[in-house]
Design an enzyme around this catalytic site. Structure first.
Site, mmCIF file in Angstrom:
data_model
loop_
_atom_site.group_PDB
_atom_site.id
_atom_site.type_symbol
_atom_site.label_atom_id
_atom_site.label_comp_id
_atom_site.label_asym_id
_atom_site.label_seq_id
_atom_site.Cartn_x
_atom_site.Cartn_y
_atom_site.Cartn_z
ATOM 1 N N GLN A 1 0.860 -1.180 0.000
ATOM 2 C CA GLN A 1 0.000 0.000 0.000
ATOM 3 C C GLN A 1 0.896 1.229 0.000
ATOM 4 O O GLN A 1 1.538 1.521 1.008
ATOM 5 C CB GLN A 1 -0.854 -0.082 1.284
ATOM 6 C CG GLN A 1 -1.666 1.116 1.631
ATOM 7 C CD GLN A 1 -2.126 1.034 3.093
ATOM 8 O OE1 GLN A 1 -1.811 0.088 3.812
ATOM 9 N NE2 GLN A 1 -2.862 2.023 3.530
ATOM 10 N N GLY A 2 0.954 1.947 -1.121
ATOM 11 C CA GLY A 2 1.846 3.102 -1.238
ATOM 12 C C GLY A 2 1.134 4.388 -0.894
ATOM 13 O O GLY A 2 0.714 5.134 -1.780
ATOM 14 N N SER B 1 1.819 6.510 2.586
ATOM 15 C CA SER B 1 2.635 7.484 3.339
ATOM 16 C C SER B 1 3.858 7.937 2.562
ATOM 17 O O SER B 1 4.443 7.170 1.790
ATOM 18 C CB SER B 1 3.099 6.865 4.660
ATOM 19 O OG SER B 1 2.014 6.648 5.497
ATOM 20 N N SER C 1 4.826 -1.399 4.019
ATOM 21 C CA SER C 1 4.935 -2.792 4.442
ATOM 22 C C SER C 1 4.834 -3.709 3.230
ATOM 23 O O SER C 1 4.051 -3.443 2.321
ATOM 24 C CB SER C 1 3.808 -3.153 5.409
ATOM 25 O OG SER C 1 3.821 -2.285 6.503
ATOM 26 N N GLU D 1 -9.008 -0.908 6.379
ATOM 27 C CA GLU D 1 -7.852 -1.157 7.238
ATOM 28 C C GLU D 1 -8.248 -1.043 8.711
ATOM 29 O O GLU D 1 -7.966 -1.908 9.519
ATOM 30 C CB GLU D 1 -6.738 -0.162 6.924
ATOM 31 C CG GLU D 1 -5.488 -0.381 7.773
ATOM 32 C CD GLU D 1 -4.393 0.641 7.501
ATOM 33 O OE1 GLU D 1 -4.730 1.811 7.234
ATOM 34 O OE2 GLU D 1 -3.219 0.253 7.575
#
Lengths: 392, 376
Positions: free
Chosen positions: A129-130, A132, A164, A247
Site C-alpha cells: 500500500q503506497g 505514506s 509494508s 484497514e
C-alpha cells in the site's frame, strides 16, 4: 443481548475449526518470528495462504461473486478467533485480502476485478500500500509523489515510505498527485501499480526490531498506463478513504490473535522464572500485572464484539469501535513491558522462545504510530465522536 | 452474537433515565447528601413503583424475575443520576436472600422488598476491611438453639435505614448468615462519616445479639457460596452504576470544553483538552463493555462469570477514578468547587472504587482464576 453464537455462526465456526484441524501444518510452532529465516518464513506463508485459498477460506468477507464467502462481520471475527485457537500462521496476503481487494470490489472496473481479485485470494500476487510519504504521514492528503500525464500513460516521480511488504510485493495500491493546482484532497489519484516496472527501487528500512517489513519506495520516471487508475482521476482521496476504512475495520479482530497467544505464553513462562526463590507467578506484584494484562485483553475482545454488533446493525462502528486501535496499541505496549519485567534478562534474548519477547517488545513500540498515531486517533475521537471543535 | 441491549432493555433504560431526570435532580442529591441517612421515603416508594426493587426478585415472590442485564441498564442510569440511598445495599441483600434463603424465608423477605416495604443490608466487613468472605471473623456461638453474636461490623452500607440487617458470622469453618431485624436487642448503629455523603456507611455493634438457628439463612446449604454469588450480583450492578457515573462526567466535561472560551476559542479545540476527553470516552466505553459482559455471564450462569465480574470491577474501579480526575482537570477551577456537581460524582467514584473490593483485590481474584488455572 445474546453473546452466544447463533446457529449459523456456530456452524461456520465448527466447519472452519474442523478444517483447521486437518490443515494447519503440524510443524508450525506458532508465535511471531525474529528476522532470521525470513525467506523461508515468507515461502512458508505463501504456501499457507494457498492452502487456505484452495480450502475456500481466503477472503471470506468478499462477496461470493468474487470468490469470497460473503461472510458476515461476526463470521470474520470467528474466523480470526479460530485462527488463533488453532495457532495457525498469519496470512501473508493480508493487505490484498483486507484492504486492496475490498477497494477494487467497491471501485474497480470489471476488467480490474477479473484481473486482480483471483490472484489476491490465492496469494499468487502480494500487494503493498503506497500511501505514506516522508512529508505526508498523519497529514496523508499532503502527499507529493507526482504523476504527469503523457499520452495514455502517467509518468511517476517521487517517494513512498513505511511501505509494508514492498520488498516482496508484486503490486502496489499507489496514491499519486495528478493535479498540483487543486486543493490537496482534490488532486489525488489512485493507481494499481506493477512493482516490477522500470524505475522503481525498493530500499528496506530495518526496524528497531530487526524486521525489514517496512520499506522506502522510489519512483523515477515510472511509466504507468492510464487504465491502471482505480476509481476516477483526481478522486483518489475517496479511494484512499475506502481503503483506510477497511484497514481500520480489520485491525481490531486480527491483532487479538497474536495477543491472546502471547499472553498465554507469558502466563506459562511466569511459572518458570523466579522471584525470591519461588515461581514469579506466585509473586503478588507479578500476579497483579498479569491480571491487568488479562483483563485489558478481555476488554479488547468485548469492545471489538460490541463494535461488530454496531457495525452489523447500523454500518457504523459505535464509539467503542472508534477507540479500538488506540486501545489495543497502548495495551500491547503495557503488556510487553509487563512481559519484560517478568522475564528479566530472558526477555531480551534472541534465542529464548525463538526471540519472541525481544521482538514483541520492540515491535510494540510501532503500534502507537502505524495506521494512524495515537495522537491522530485521539483527534479523530474528539472531533468525530465527541463533537469537539477542530484543532487544525 | 448480539452485544447490544434488546429493544425492551433499551426502553427500560430510557424510562429509568426519564424517571431519574425528574425525581433525582442534582438539587435533591445534594439535599439528601446533607441528611444523616441519604434516604427519602417518598423517593424510595417511587423507586418501588418503578419496579426496580422487584427487578431481580423471582415472579413467585412478587417480583419481575428479570436478569442482570436489565438490572445493569437501570443501575447505569442510577449512576448517571448519582442516586443516593440504600438501593444497592438492598439489592445485595436481595441477591443473598434469594440464594441462601429457604422457600419460606424467601417469601418472608423478598415480597416486602419487592413492594418497597423492606430495606435490607449485609454486614460483612470488620476491622480488616477486606471484601473476601474468608476475612469475616465475627463468631456466632451456638447456645440453646440460637446463635449469639458479640462484636463489630464496619462499613455497613445504609444500616440506619435498613429494616433488616444480615450479619455474616463465623460458625465453625462455615458462615452463618444471620437476619437481624431493626430494633433487635443488643444492636447499636453508629455512622462512620465518610467522603461520599450519598452512600452512608455505619459501624454496627452486636452485644449478645441472639438469632434462632432456624432463622439463619443458608443453614442447610452453602452459605459461603451464596454470599460470594450475591457479592457478584451486587458488584455487577455497582459496575453498571459506575459506568453511568463515568458517562455523566464525560458528557459534562465535553459540554464544558465546547463552551468554555480561552485565548479566544473553545478550550475543546485544543488537543491537550481533546485528548483528555478521548481517553475518558475510551475508558467509559471499555467499562461499559466489561460491566454488561459481567451482567450477561451471570444471567447465563456462564463459567466465565466470576472472572468477568472481577474484570469489570477491577477496570471500573480504576477507570471511574481516572475519568473523574480528568473531568475535574478539564473543568479547571470550577471543577473542584463545592458548587459544581462534579464533586458528587468524584466522591461517588472513590466510594465505589473500594466497595465490594478495589482493583487490586479483583486483580488478585483474576490471578487466582487465570494464572493458577493449570495448577488447580
Amino acid at each position: 443481548m445474546d453473546l452466544n453464537l447463533t446457529p449459523n455462526e456456530q456452524q461456520f465456526r465448527d466447519e472452519f475449526r474442523a478444517w483447521l484441524k486437518a490443515n494447519v501444518p503440524s510443524e508450525w510452532k506458532g508465535g511471531q518470528l525474529g528476522s532470521e529465516d525470513r525467506e523461508d518464513y515468507i515461502k512458508y506463508l505463501r504456501d499457507w495462504q494457498r492452502v487456505l485459498y484452495e480450502g475456500g477460506w481466503a477472503g471470506i468477507s468478499w462477496p461470493k461473486a468474487f470468490g469470497g464467502r460473503g461472510a458476515t462481520l461476526m463470521e470474520q471475527a470467528i474466523f480470526q478467533e479460530e485462527l488463533a485457537r488453532a495457532n495457525a500462521p498469519q496470512l501473508i496476503g493480508t493487505i490484498g485480502l483486507s484492504l486492496v481487494g475490498p477497494t477494487i470490489i467497491a471501485l474497480g472496473t470489471d476488467e480490474q476485478k477479473a484481473r486482480y481479485l483471483p490472484k489476491i485470494l490465492s496469494g499468487e500476487e502480494i500487494w503493498c500500500q503506497g500511501f505514506s510519504e516522508p512529508n505526508a504521514g498523519s497529514d496523508l492528503a499532503a502527499l507529493g509523489t507526482k504523476a504527469v500525464r503523457d499520452g495514455d500513460d502517467f509518468i511517476i516521480n517521487g517517494q513512498k515510505i513505511w511501505t509494508s511488504f514492498a520488498q516482496l510485493a508484486d503490486w502496489c495500491l499507489l496514491l499519486v498527485r495528478t493535479d498540483a493546482e487543486a486543493p490537496k484532497h482534490k488532486g489525488i489519484t489512485c493507481l494499481l501499480l506493477d512493482m516490477r516496472l522500470e524505475g522503481i527501487a525498493v530500499r528496506p528500512l530495518r526496524q528497531m526490531s530487526g524486521d525489514s517489513g517496512f520499506n522506502e519506495v522510489f519512483f523515477s520516471n515510472v511509466r504507468v498506463p492510464v487504465g491502471q487508475v482505480l476509481g476516477e482521476i483526481n478522486k483518489g482521496w475517496t479511494t484512499a478513504i475506502t481503503a483506510l476504512m477497511n484497514e481500520r475495520a480489520n485491525l481490531g479482530t486480527g491483532v487479538q490473535v497474536v495477543f491472546k497467544r502471547n499472553l498465554e505464553a507469558l502466563i506459562a513462562r511466569s511459572r518458570t522464572v523466579e522471584r525470591q526463590g519461588r515461581p514469579a507467578s506466585e509473586d503478588p506484584l507479578v500476579r497483579q500485572k498479569l491480571a491487568q494484562a488479562f483483563l485489558e485483553l478481555e476488554i479488547l475482545r468485548l469492545n471489538t464484539n460490541r463494535a461488530l454488533t454496531s457495525l452489523s446493525k447500523t454500518g457504523i462502528p459505535g464509539p467503542e469501535g472508534s477507540t479500538l486501535k488506540l486501545y489495543w496499541s497502548e495495551m500491547n505496549q503495557r503488556t510487553q513491558q509487563t512481559a519484560q519485567e517478568i522475564l528479566g534478562p530472558y526477555g531480551q534474548l534472541k534465542e529464548f522462545d525463538n526471540g519472541l519477547w525481544e521482538y514483541a517488545y520492540l515491535r510494540s513500540r510501532g503500534n502507537t504510530i502505524e495506521a494512524g498515531t495515537s495522537e491522530i486517533q485521539r483527534n479523530i475521537i474528539a472531533e468525530r465522536v465527541l463533537g469537539l471543535p477542530k484543532s487544525y | 452474537m448480539d452485544f447490544d441491549l434488546s429493544k425492551p432493555q433499551k426502553l427500560l433504560k430510557e424510562s429509568a433515565r426519564e424517571f431519574l431526570a425528574r425525581e433525582c435532580k442534582p438539587e435533591r442529591v445534594r439535599a439528601l447528601m446533607e441528611t444523616e441517612t441519604a434516604h427519602d421515603d417518598g423517593l424510595w416508594q417511587a423507586i418501588a413503583d418503578q419496579g426496580w426493587l422487584a427487578l431481580l426478585v423471582p415472579e413467585e415472590h412478587g417480583g419481575l424475575g428479570l436478569g442482570l442485564v436489565e438490572m445493569a441498564a437501570v443501575a447505569e442510569e442510577m449512576g448517571r443520576a448519582c442516586l443516593p440511598g440504600p438501593f444497592l445495599s438492598t439489592l445485595f441483600a436481595t441477591a443473598l436472600i434469594e440464594r441462601a434463603g429457604s422457600a419460606e424465608q424467601r417469601a418472608k423477605y423478598l415480597e416486602p422488598i419487592a413492594a418497597g416495604e423492606l430495606r435490607a443490608t449485609v454486614a460483612l466487613l470488620e476491622e480488616g476491611a477486606s471484601w473476601d468472605t474468608e476475612s469475616a471473623k465475627l463468631k456466632a456461638q451456638r447456645e440453646g438453639g440460637s446463635f449469639r453474636v458479640t462484636g463489630r461490623k464496619l462499613f455497613v452500607n445504609d444500616a440506619e435505614t435498613s429494616n433488616l440487617l444480615i450479619c455474616v458470622a463465623l460458625d465453625g469453618d462455615g458462615l452463618a448468615l444471620l437476619p437481624v431485624e431493626r430494633g433487635a436487642g443488643g444492636v447499636s448503629i453508629k455512622p462512620m462519616a465518610s467522603m461520599d455523603g450519598t452512600r452512608k456507611v455505619y459501624e454496627v455493634s452486636f452485644e449478645g445479639v441472639s438469632v434462632p438457628e432456624a432463622d439463619a439463612l443458608g443453614a442447610d446449604g452453602d452459605a459461603r457460596g451464596a454470599l460470594n454469588g450475591a457479592l457478584e450480583v451486587a458488584t455487577t450492578a455497582l459496575c453498571a452504576e459506575m459506568v453511568g457515573g463515568m458517562q455523566w462526567v464525560l458528557d459534562t466535561a465535553v459540554e464544558y470544553a465546547k463552551t468554555r472560551q480561552q485565548f479566544g476559542r473553545a478550550i475543546g479545540s485544543f488537543q491537550a483538552v481533546q485528548h483528555q476527553c478521548a481517553d475518558m470516552l475510551m475508558m467509559t466505553e471499555s467499562a461499559r463493555s466489561a460491566a454488561y459482559y459481567a451482567a450477561w455471564t451471570l444471567t447465563e450462569n456462564d463459567p466465565a462469570a466470576s472472572v468477568a465480574v472481577s474484570i469489570a470491577k477491577a477496570y471500573c474501579s480504576d477507570a471511574y477514578r481516572e475519568v473523574g480526575n480528568r473531568g475535574v482537570q478539564v473543568h479547571g477551577g470550577i471543577g473542584f468547587t463545592w458548587e459544581h456537581d462534579l464533586q458528587l460524582y468524584y466522591k461517588r467514584s472513590k466510594s465505589s472504587e473500594t466497595l465490594f473490593g478495589d482493583a487490586t483485590f479483583h486483580r488478585e481474584r483474576i490471578a487466582c482464576l487465570v494464572v493458577d488455572k493449570e495448577k488447580n
